[in-house]
Design a protein around this motif. Structure first.
Motif, PDB file in Angstrom:
ATOM      1  N   UNK A 142       0.989  -1.231  -0.120  1.00  0.00           N
ATOM      2  CA  UNK A 142      -0.038  -0.074   0.128  1.00  0.00           C
ATOM      3  C   UNK A 142       1.468   1.380   0.016  1.00  0.00           C
ATOM      4  N   UNK A 143       0.334   2.527  -0.373  1.00  0.00           N
ATOM      5  CA  UNK A 143       0.823   3.591  -0.247  1.00  0.00           C
ATOM      6  C   UNK A 143       0.339   4.132   1.036  1.00  0.00           C
ATOM      7  N   UNK A 144       1.777   4.362   2.019  1.00  0.00           N
ATOM      8  CA  UNK A 144       1.480   4.932   3.599  1.00  0.00           C
ATOM      9  C   UNK A 144       0.840   5.782   4.338  1.00  0.00           C
ATOM     10  N   UNK A 145      -0.265   6.314   4.834  1.00  0.00           N
ATOM     11  CA  UNK A 145      -1.001   7.211   4.882  1.00  0.00           C
ATOM     12  C   UNK A 145       0.327   8.411   5.228  1.00  0.00           C
ATOM     13  N   UNK A 146      -0.376   9.866   4.944  1.00  0.00           N
ATOM     14  CA  UNK A 146      -0.060  11.000   5.296  1.00  0.00           C
ATOM     15  C   UNK A 146       1.119  11.157   6.634  1.00  0.00           C
ATOM     16  N   UNK A 147       2.191  11.076   7.096  1.00  0.00           N
ATOM     17  CA  UNK A 147       2.410  11.373   7.986  1.00  0.00           C
ATOM     18  C   UNK A 147       3.277   9.939   8.772  1.00  0.00           C
ATOM     19  N   UNK A 148       3.419   9.280   7.674  1.00  0.00           N
ATOM     20  CA  UNK A 148       3.587   7.806   8.890  1.00  0.00           C
ATOM     21  C   UNK A 148       4.863   7.159   7.928  1.00  0.00           C
ATOM     22  N   UNK A 149       4.993   6.256   7.684  1.00  0.00           N
ATOM     23  CA  UNK A 149       5.829   6.042   6.935  1.00  0.00           C
ATOM     24  C   UNK A 149       6.491   6.591   5.277  1.00  0.00           C
ATOM     25  N   UNK A 150       7.290   6.740   4.782  1.00  0.00           N
ATOM     26  CA  UNK A 150       7.639   7.379   3.414  1.00  0.00           C
ATOM     27  C   UNK A 150       7.611   6.097   2.069  1.00  0.00           C
ATOM     28  N   UNK A 151       7.100   6.510   1.317  1.00  0.00           N
ATOM     29  CA  UNK A 151       6.481   5.866   0.303  1.00  0.00           C
ATOM     30  C   UNK A 151       5.147   4.177   0.412  1.00  0.00           C
ATOM     31  N   UNK A 152       5.619   2.714  -0.091  1.00  0.00           N
ATOM     32  CA  UNK A 152       5.145   2.397   0.174  1.00  0.00           C
ATOM     33  C   UNK A 152       5.421   1.314   0.839  1.00  0.00           C
ATOM     34  N   UNK A 153       4.207   0.291   1.684  1.00  0.00           N
ATOM     35  CA  UNK A 153       4.822  -0.751   3.047  1.00  0.00           C
ATOM     36  C   UNK A 153       3.518  -1.659   2.583  1.00  0.00           C
ATOM     37  N   UNK A 154       3.989  -3.041   3.056  1.00  0.00           N
ATOM     38  CA  UNK A 154       3.280  -4.119   3.295  1.00  0.00           C
ATOM     39  C   UNK A 154       2.655  -4.183   4.706  1.00  0.00           C
ATOM     40  N   UNK A 155       1.829  -4.629   5.282  1.00  0.00           N
ATOM     41  CA  UNK A 155       0.674  -4.966   5.799  1.00  0.00           C
ATOM     42  C   UNK A 155       0.418  -6.419   5.756  1.00  0.00           C
TER      43      UNK A 155
END
Lengths: 196, 191
Positions: A142-155
């Protein structure tokens, strides 16, 4: 004779009360002060179903926990003064193998996010990714939410459906009742899950 | 002869002990056909349990939340929910926001104090707008009722047609959208 009968009944009654009380107290609240999250998780019908609805099934080794942060959602802002958001953490994992999905991921490092309380209150301790340990994870990017982690993350999905610890070469479900047609409450060899 | 009687007495006492234990645990299990989450409201703060909408723009989520409220209020569970539009510190803060990487339709978050009650006597009821739109109206209704059950302090159950089923979001074998007797008994036991 009556005295004997009364004695037996007394022991019977007393032991019932004690056993009931002990059992009841055993389900009591924790005395710790702590954040709690109770969710209505998405539940998948089978291991194949959860895989089909996520981007990849990966064998990973957790390298490190990199950051802790608060996720306030897509707008990145607290909704009210007491809004705690979701306490999250990001981790780096190394992809050892791809059981389903893009084989080019093998050998790469990905950023995975999880709640600081594992996959929330549905989680057992084993469901919480720990550095140094290996897991099979079913995850999406996913594209991470603003103010969290830069770029894409997996969950990963919740409720024991996306995190499967690998112990001695076997893949373990974190709950006995998850995907019984695949795990039947116990561990399976890694090969069993390999659909690549 | 006296020795035989003593042996008989001992056997009778052991049998009584075992049966008693079984009976006690069995009654205890029946009483836990619901489960408790780690926390609850202070007993003096549930009449009413005030709730307030923050940033909820979806009409279907407003309606579903109110369905959950009225479905609990129409039971014999202690306390009741009451909407507040002005309270600065309601006991349920209802929000919706987009969390695409959280695989849940909704959740309740709170901080639990050492005495087992919510810190500030409040919880946050979050609708995950990334996923909840995939649910039908009745499914949203039951999820709302489910989350308010968590707010009361109930935990999940894994079987039976109960609103606190862990798989409430997709359940097809049960059609309820309101609390069932075991759910209500859980709240009664909680308070």
């Amino acid at each position: 004779m009556n005295r004997k009968l009364i004695g037996v009944i007394s022991v019977f009654g007393l032991s019932a009360v004690i056993a009931g009380a002990v059992s009841w107290l055993g389900n009591g609240d924790s005395i710790e002060s702590h954040p709690i999250v109770q969710v209505a998780p998405v539940i998948y019908s089978s291991f194949e179903d959860v895989q089909d609805q996520h981007d990849a099934t990966l064998v990973v080794t957790v390298v490190s926990v990199d950051a802790e942060y608060v996720d306030y959602g897509r707008d990145g802002k607290a909704d009210h003064a007491d809004d705690p958001g979701l306490l999250m953490e990001s981790l780096t994992v190394k992809v050892d193998d791809v059981l389903k999905g893009d084989k080019l991921l093998v050998g790469t490092e990905l950023t995975v996010v999880q709640s600081q309380f594992g996959t929330m209150s549905e989680a057992s301790d084993e469901e919480y990714l720990v550095p140094g340990n290996s897991y099979v994870i079913v995850a999406s990017e996913y594209v991470s939410n603003p103010g969290t982690v830069e770029g894409k993350v997996w969950s990963m999905p919740l409720a024991g459906q996306g995190v499967f610890p690998i112990v001695d070469g076997e893949v373990h479900p974190t709950r006995a009742d998850v995907f019984p047609e695949t795990f039947d409450g116990g561990a399976v060899a890694l090969d069993v899950l390999d659909k690549s | 002869m006296q020795k035989i009687l003593t042996v008989r007495h001992s056997l009778a006492l052991m049998l009584a002990l075992i049966l008693g234990c079984l009976l006690g645990v069995s009654f205890s299990s029946v009483a836990h056909s619901y489960t408790f989450s780690g926390c609850r409201y202070d007993q003096g703060s549930i009449s009413p349990i005030t709730y307030r909408f923050y940033s909820v723009s979806s009409a279907s989520l407003l309606r579903a939340t109110k369905h959950g409220v009225s479905s609990w209020n129409n039971t014999s569970a202690p306390g009741y929910f009451s909407e507040s539009t002005t309270s600065l510190d309601p006991e349920v803060n209802v929000t919706d926001d987009s969390y695409p990487n959280q695989n849940a339709y909704a959740w309740i978050s709170a901080t639990c104090d050492a005495d087992g009650t919510y810190s500030g006597n409040e919880v946050n009821f979050v609708w995950n707008s990334s996923l909840i739109h995939t649910r039908t109206g009745p499914q949203k209704d039951r999820i709302s009722t489910h989350e308010l059950g968590h707010a009361y302090g109930l935990g999940h159950v894994t079987y039976g047609c109960r609103i606190m089923r862990v798989d409430i979001g997709y359940l097809t074998v049960c059609s309820m959208t309101t609390p069932q007797p075991n759910d209500i008994n859980g709240v009664i036991a909680r308070y």
